[in-house]
Design a protein around this motif. Structure first.
Motif, PDB file in Angstrom:
ATOM      1  N   ASN A 258       0.817  -1.227   0.000  1.00 55.26           N
ATOM      2  CA  ASN A 258       0.000   0.000   0.000  1.00 55.26           C
ATOM      3  C   ASN A 258       0.845   1.270   0.000  1.00 55.26           C
ATOM      4  N   HIS A 259       1.986   1.202  -0.627  1.00 59.16           N
ATOM      5  CA  HIS A 259       2.877   2.350  -0.749  1.00 59.16           C
ATOM      6  C   HIS A 259       3.369   2.462  -2.193  1.00 59.16           C
ATOM      7  N   VAL A 260       3.835   3.656  -2.517  1.00 59.46           N
ATOM      8  CA  VAL A 260       4.575   3.901  -3.751  1.00 59.46           C
ATOM      9  C   VAL A 260       5.965   4.386  -3.352  1.00 59.46           C
ATOM     10  N   ALA A 261       6.986   3.837  -4.014  1.00 65.52           N
ATOM     11  CA  ALA A 261       8.360   4.230  -3.715  1.00 65.52           C
ATOM     12  C   ALA A 261       8.922   5.076  -4.858  1.00 65.52           C
ATOM     13  N   GLU A 262       9.680   6.107  -4.491  1.00 65.32           N
ATOM     14  CA  GLU A 262      10.406   6.908  -5.472  1.00 65.32           C
ATOM     15  C   GLU A 262      11.875   6.516  -5.418  1.00 65.32           C
ATOM     16  N   ILE A 274       5.487   6.593  -0.062  1.00 65.35           N
ATOM     17  CA  ILE A 274       4.258   7.334   0.202  1.00 65.35           C
ATOM     18  C   ILE A 274       3.112   6.352   0.370  1.00 65.35           C
ATOM     19  N   LEU A 275       2.364   6.505   1.447  1.00 66.78           N
ATOM     20  CA  LEU A 275       1.204   5.666   1.698  1.00 66.78           C
ATOM     21  C   LEU A 275       0.085   6.040   0.740  1.00 66.78           C
ATOM     22  N   VAL A 276      -0.486   5.021   0.072  1.00 62.22           N
ATOM     23  CA  VAL A 276      -1.603   5.240  -0.850  1.00 62.22           C
ATOM     24  C   VAL A 276      -2.729   4.274  -0.471  1.00 62.22           C
ATOM     25  N   GLY A 277      -3.472   3.756  -1.453  1.00 63.70           N
ATOM     26  CA  GLY A 277      -4.548   2.822  -1.165  1.00 63.70           C
ATOM     27  C   GLY A 277      -4.066   1.383  -1.163  1.00 63.70           C
ATOM     28  N   LYS A 278      -5.022   0.467  -1.195  1.00 63.75           N
ATOM     29  CA  LYS A 278      -4.705  -0.953  -1.110  1.00 63.75           C
ATOM     30  C   LYS A 278      -4.352  -1.532  -2.478  1.00 63.75           C
ATOM     31  N   ARG A 279      -3.228  -2.237  -2.519  1.00 60.54           N
ATOM     32  CA  ARG A 279      -2.658  -2.862  -3.712  1.00 60.54           C
ATOM     33  C   ARG A 279      -2.415  -1.836  -4.813  1.00 60.54           C
ATOM     34  N   VAL A 294      -2.173   6.971  -8.990  1.00 62.74           N
ATOM     35  CA  VAL A 294      -1.926   5.595  -8.581  1.00 62.74           C
ATOM     36  C   VAL A 294      -3.250   4.850  -8.493  1.00 62.74           C
ATOM     37  N   ALA A 295      -3.374   3.745  -9.246  1.00 61.87           N
ATOM     38  CA  ALA A 295      -4.568   2.909  -9.178  1.00 61.87           C
ATOM     39  C   ALA A 295      -4.413   1.898  -8.053  1.00 61.87           C
ATOM     40  N   ASN A 296      -5.350   1.919  -7.127  1.00 54.24           N
ATOM     41  CA  ASN A 296      -5.331   1.031  -5.969  1.00 54.24           C
ATOM     42  C   ASN A 296      -6.393  -0.049  -6.159  1.00 54.24           C
ATOM     43  N   GLY A 297      -5.941  -1.243  -6.579  1.00 56.76           N
ATOM     44  CA  GLY A 297      -6.855  -2.265  -7.055  1.00 56.76           C
ATOM     45  C   GLY A 297      -7.767  -2.877  -6.028  1.00 56.76           C
ATOM     46  N   ASP A 301      -9.915   2.685  -5.708  1.00 57.55           N
ATOM     47  CA  ASP A 301      -9.764   4.129  -5.796  1.00 57.55           C
ATOM     48  C   ASP A 301      -8.442   4.507  -6.460  1.00 57.55           C
ATOM     49  N   MET A 302      -8.251   5.797  -6.616  1.00 55.74           N
ATOM     50  CA  MET A 302      -7.050   6.342  -7.240  1.00 55.74           C
ATOM     51  C   MET A 302      -6.508   7.448  -6.348  1.00 55.74           C
ATOM     52  N   THR A 303      -5.202   7.380  -6.078  1.00 58.21           N
ATOM     53  CA  THR A 303      -4.542   8.390  -5.255  1.00 58.21           C
ATOM     54  C   THR A 303      -3.762   9.350  -6.137  1.00 58.21           C
ATOM     55  N   LEU A 304      -3.884  10.642  -5.837  1.00 57.31           N
ATOM     56  CA  LEU A 304      -3.114  11.673  -6.519  1.00 57.31           C
ATOM     57  C   LEU A 304      -1.962  12.086  -5.612  1.00 57.31           C
ATOM     58  N   ILE A 305      -0.749  12.044  -6.145  1.00 60.97           N
ATOM     59  CA  ILE A 305       0.447  12.391  -5.381  1.00 60.97           C
ATOM     60  C   ILE A 305       1.077  13.651  -5.950  1.00 60.97           C
ATOM     61  N   ASP A 306       1.372  14.603  -5.072  1.00 57.67           N
ATOM     62  CA  ASP A 306       2.158  15.768  -5.450  1.00 57.67           C
ATOM     63  C   ASP A 306       3.631  15.372  -5.380  1.00 57.67           C
ATOM     64  N   THR A 307       4.277  15.295  -6.533  1.00 59.13           N
ATOM     65  CA  THR A 307       5.629  14.736  -6.561  1.00 59.13           C
ATOM     66  C   THR A 307       6.664  15.672  -5.947  1.00 59.13           C
TER      67      THR A 307
END
Length: 329
Positions: A258-262, A274-279, A294-297, A301-307
């Motif tokens: 449930n995260h996205v890594a940069e 960054i913590l986002v939604g599930k999967r 980010v699509a959270n399957g 839902d979809m998370t919008l991240i300010d980069t």
């Protein structure tokens, strides 16, 4: 346009060429975010601030997507229809299908946009299909459960992951044969190529890593290991990736973590998580790179991240089991 992460980096490489060669997207498609929903059999359309604008009914279990050359159509792989849907962007509707093999997964297009190279899971092949004539051209046998597909900008080579064999197949498209198998991590899934074409990044879902492959020697030169505080390795399942438009950062969806890594492309170090939604799987950028979607399957839902700040700013409903994100200019 910001295209999907698991196919070739042709849009970024094209930026090095004359501006006249760039893909043009019509005004009606500009500034829109398309999300394929596997369970709703629809594409949901958003603006870049996350407001839903429309829904487009398509074929069954839509997954991977791409624009055609002029941006007037969206091609979408439909796993339960065994077809590639063709969506008219201006009209917002499905206007045709191209028959495919059993349980198609991901695809990439030839440089001229006339051929779709599709991973066909149940048949364990890479299938080539004439999009206009709507007919198969040839198949190349792969290892079990092929997934990611990336065609090089010169159209000579296709890379295909095999989830079962734990390899990346290097396929010579002229001879229609596998020329080499590259051993990577467990259950390889998706690809992104570096802007200069020297590196192929591969997500390995079941060992919490990304492999970096040297495209000259076709050997793995490095693995990047992910760790998330409070998470077991088994829960860190990288699948989708997207590279920032400036080519400096690779963003990796860590699946069940449930995260996205940069990741810094030059140093191969993890800069942020960054913590986002599930999967978290499907990823897509605005052309200016300021927003990552980010699509959270599993949280639908979809998370919008300010980069710039490295923070999520909004999460919006995106249908049942959102899969792929496609962003237009």
């Amino acid at each position: 346009m910001a295209l999907r992460a698991t196919r070739s980096l042709r849009p970024f490489l094209a930026a090095l060429c004359a501006a006249s060669t760039a893909i043009a997207v019509p005004a009606w498609a500009q500034g829109k975010v398309y999300v394929s929903s596997e369970k709703d059999n629809r594409l949901y359309v958003f603006n870049t601030t996350g407001d839903r604008l429309a829904a487009i009914d398509v074929c069954k279990r839509p997954r991977d997507m791409s624009f055609n050359a002029d941006g007037s159509q969206i091609y979408v792989i439909c796993g339960d229809s065994n077809a590639m849907g063709v969506v008219d962007v201006a009209g917002g509707k499905l206007v045709g299908t191209v028959p495919l093999g059993e349980s198609p997964e991901m695809f990439d297009l030839s440089p001229d946009g006339k051929t779709a190279y599709v991973s066909v899971e149940d048949d364990s092949v890479l299938g080539a299909y004439d999009i206009v004539a709507k007919k198969p051209l040839f198949e190349v046998k792969t290892g079990g459960e092929p997934e990611g597909v990336l065609v090089t900008p010169d159209g000579k080579t296709a890379y295909v992951t095999s989830e079962v064999a734990n390899v990346v197949h290097v396929i010579d498209l002229a001879t229609k044969k596998v020329s080499k198998n590259i051993k990577v991590g467990k259950r390889p899934r998706r690809f992104v190529m570096s802007p200069d074409g020297s590196e192929l990044w591969v997500t390995n879902e079941l060992d919490s890593t990304v492999s970096v492959v040297d495209t000259k020697t076709h050997t793995e030169k490095q693995k990047i290991k992910f760790a998330v505080k409070g998470m077991r390795d088994a829960d860190i399942t990288p699948v989708g990736m997207a590279i920032s438009p400036d080519g400096n950062s690779m963003w990796v969806g860590l699946g069940r973590a449930n995260h996205v890594a940069e990741v810094d492309v030059a140093t191969k170090t993890v800069k942020n998580q960054i913590l986002v939604g599930k999967r978290a799987w499907g990823l897509g950028f605005t052309p200016d790179g300021k927003t990552l979607f980010v699509a959270n399957g599993l949280s639908d839902d979809m998370t919008l991240i300010d980069t710039a700040s490295g923070k999520s700013v909004k999460t919006v409903p995106a249908g049942r089991v959102p899969h792929t994100i496609l962003v237009s200019k």
